[in-house]
Design an enzyme around this catalytic site. Structure first.
Site, PDB file in Angstrom:
ATOM      1  CG  ASP A  66       0.173   7.612 -26.068  1.00 20.31           C
ATOM      2  OD1 ASP A  66       0.379   8.169 -26.906  1.00 20.31           O
ATOM      3  OD2 ASP A  66      -0.699   7.951 -25.284  1.00 20.31           O
ATOM      4  CD  GLU A  99      -3.635  14.071 -29.471  1.00 17.48           C
ATOM      5  OE1 GLU A  99      -3.947  14.473 -28.601  1.00 17.48           O
ATOM      6  OE2 GLU A  99      -2.258  13.952 -29.615  1.00 17.48           O
ATOM      7  CG  ASP A 102       1.401  12.548 -28.130  1.00 18.19           C
ATOM      8  OD1 ASP A 102       0.229  12.645 -27.749  1.00 18.19           O
ATOM      9  OD2 ASP A 102       2.150  13.276 -28.366  1.00 18.19           O
ATOM     10  CG  HIS A 134      -4.149  11.938 -21.423  1.00 25.06           C
ATOM     11  ND1 HIS A 134      -4.924  11.185 -22.779  1.00 25.06           N
ATOM     12  CD2 HIS A 134      -3.060  12.527 -21.873  1.00 25.06           C
ATOM     13  CE1 HIS A 134      -3.757  11.683 -23.720  1.00 25.06           C
ATOM     14  NE2 HIS A 134      -2.767  12.629 -23.113  1.00 25.06           N
ATOM     15  CG  ASP A 135      -4.440  15.403 -23.683  1.00 26.33           C
ATOM     16  OD1 ASP A 135      -3.698  15.677 -22.855  1.00 26.33           O
ATOM     17  OD2 ASP A 135      -4.248  15.097 -24.907  1.00 26.33           O
TER      18      ASP A 135
END
Ligand code: GLC
Length: 606
Positions: A116, A292, A223, A364-365
């Protein structure tokens, strides 16, 4: 030497930008949320040694790469998405040596490691930010510093430069006593936004990325990367600053407006991504960049992922995971299947000739897609709908992402009280919506959290049926940082790896199919009957081969429209069913009657 042989097409895209088959074109990526994957030192938190000890499991699943959520040094305000040292590992997760060991064992198994990259913001404890608090420091301009609103006492109530709210609650501006000014934080106050307008910031980021790639990692998941370019006027001011205040009427129900419209897909995004590509990736091969993609339309996705533009390999878009949200994130409703199909079709169509798609429902979100769109009311419907949703997603064109536990059919956490949650977004939203803005009752907000909270997907990985599901040893004397889901006895890796009918076994087949069948990885995509509210069907075509995917996305028996599926009602030929989540004889006899049982899904070569 890799221990597995697999079908890999030649990688040329990164070297001359012309070939259309890089390694990831038929790959499947597995996301690990390190806190929750495997606790290797019995302290209640997952770590790198734990991950390394489970790599054989991932090799058995057959995935090609791991996206590792952040393991860098961090105060853990947002579980590692607040980084205080990009070149070190947080002690909670281990050491740089542990990271090297993980990468090298993964490579032995033929698995790539994608880290990440969180560079829209740092932690407020990062040395860069600490230096920036001093106006005379060379790093003074590395963050978005602004004075108090004209005529207001700095630090007093309502003196923030404008009414922007932070994504995790409160104002998006935090007053810093030392500097006497405010800094912008799109996320929590411990996540100050870096000023990408400053070339020194950008080059410091590129140096760090090169350092990691030189160390042996294979790429980055970036991210909120589409937020790095903020809209500013000719005087270098953010929107609303020259008027002092964004008008109160622009503020939402919680009293703030969002800074996101002024940073999503901002004016210099393409330029920054191209610069990053040139400074970091030029001359390298076999890597992966996935951003993202908040605020990126399917058409912009085509532009950013078109190899000719030298920006990113792929992006995670959001429209398809928002189709059942009514305004605020917390108002999640019933899925209308045609809306999901339309969002997916738009994404697929935009990159039909240039660019590339990522395929995901979970991360994970997000809450678990199985709990959100599937049927978890019985064990049978859970297993069948988990496979149906998986088949539907994996048969699209693009690179599928599997989020840890998805391959087991793990479900939402099932929490019923606020003190079970750990996620700062969930906890802050509860206080803000229930106590401050009073827009929801406590009961209704707990219901919202049980459906949407990020902790739904963050519960510990269910390895076995022991007390803490094999995540933390049963006799460790500590509890896992987040409670294990109560269904660990029915849903766990130990049981599923051994069971040829399990959700795990089904994911294994889907992943293998992508490796071996060119139609799955490269074929064109055409949706069938997008308005059908229960059946999700589409065609994939390559050369003279045609694959038809049909999924009943409902808990009811449905009839297959005769005009669309006429050829099938003549009878399915068993050897042309590439994969199905039902017994082939049952499938054949129901399709012959023009019907499909609840959550049935299959791929048929026509
Ligand atoms: C991304 C991450 C999320 C994090 C946020 C701020 O959306 O996926 O987990 O909270 O960025 O870094």
């Amino acid at each position: 030497m890799t221990t597995r042989q697999r079908h890999h097409v030649p990688d040329a895209i990164h070297t001359n930008g012309s070939a259309s088959n890089p390694w990831w074109a038929n790959a499947v990526v597995y996301q690990i949320y390190p806190r929750s994957f495997q606790d290797g030192n019995a302290d209640g938190y997952g770590d790198l040694k734990g991950i390394t000890s489970r790599l054989d499991y991932l090799a058995e699943l057959g995935i090609d790469a791991i996206w590792l959520s952040p393991v860098y040094r961090s105060p853990q305000d947002d579980n590692g998405y607040d980084i205080s040292d990009y070149r070190d590992i947080d002690p909670m997760f281990g050491t740089l040596d542990d990271m090297d060991a993980l990468v090298s064992r993964a490579h032995e198994l033929g698995i790539k490691i994608v880290m990440d990259l969180v560079v829209n913001h740092t932690s407020d404890e990062h040395a860069w930010f600490q230096a920036s608090r001093d106006k005379t420091s060379p790093k003074s301009d590395w963050y978005w510093w602004r004075p108090a609103r004209e005529g207001c006492v700095p630090g007093s109530e309502g003196a923030e430069p404008n009414r922007w709210g932070g994504t995790f609650g409160g104002s998006a501006w935090e007053y810093d006593e030392e500097r006497g000014e405010y800094y912008l934080h799109t996320f929590s106050r411990k996540q100050p936004d870096l000023n990408w307008e400053n070339p020194e910031v950008r080059h410091a980021v590129y140096d760090m990325m090169n350092w990691w790639l030189d160390r042996g990692i294979d790429g980055f998941r970036m991210d909120v990367i589409t937020l790095i370019s903020k809209t500013i006027d000719a005087n270098g001011r953010l929107p609303g600053e020259s008027q002092g205040l964004i008008p109160d009427e622009a503020a939402g129900e919680e009293g703030y407006s969002s800074p996101w419209p002024f940073s999503m897909d901002g004016p210099r995004l393409d330029e920054f991504l191209q610069e990053m590509r040139a400074e970091v990736f030029e001359g390298r091969t076999d890597y992966l960049t996935v951003g993202e993609g908040q605020g990126i339309s399917p058409v912009r996705n085509e532009h950013i992922t078109d190899p000719a533009n030298k920006e990113l390999d792929m992006l995670f878009l959001f429209d398809h995971v928002g189709v059942d949200q009514d305004g605020a994130k917390w108002n999640i409703g019933q899925l209308q299947l045609p809306e999901l199909k339309r969002a997916m079709v738009d994404q697929q169509t935009a990159v039909a000739s240039k660019g590339w798609a990522s395929l995901y429902f979970n991360n994970h979100d997000q809450p678990r897609a199985l709990s959100r769109w599937g049927d978890t009311s019985t064990e049978e419907s859970r297993v069948k709908s988990a496979k149906a949703i998986a088949l539907m997603l994996h048969m699209h064109r693009g690179t599928p992402y599997v989020y840890q536990g998805e391959e087991l059919g793990m479900t939402n956490a099932g929490f019923t009280a606020l003190d079970q949650y750990r996620d700062l977004e969930s906890i802050n939203a509860f206080h803000q919506r229930v106590e401050d803005a009073k827009v929801q009752s406590a009961e209704s907000m707990l219901d919202s959290l049980s459906k949407v909270s990020r902790d739904n997907s963050r519960t510990p990985m269910q390895w076995d049926d022991s007390r803490y599901a094999g995540f933390t040893p049963a006799d460790a004397g500590v509890e896992p940082w987040l409670a294990v889901n109560g269904n660990k006895a029915e849903i766990n890796a130990e049981g599923e790896v051994a069971d040829p009918e399990s959700v795990f076994a089904f994911y294994r087949k889907l992943i293998a199919l992508r490796h071996t069948d060119d139609v799955v990885s490269s074929g064109s995509f055409t949706a069938i009957d997008v308005d059908d509210a229960k059946v999700y069907a589409f065609l994939r075509v390559l050369g003279d081969r045609r694959l038809l995917t049909v999924v009943n996305m409902s808990s009811e028996r449905v009839s297959l429209p005769v005009e669309t599926y006429l050829r099938l009602t003549d009878g399915l030929e068993a050897d042309k069913v590439l994969i199905a989540n039902v017994d082939i004889d049952d499938l054949t006899s129901s399709v012959a009657k023009g019907e499909l049982s609840a959550w049935s899904a299959f791929v048929y070569e026509i």
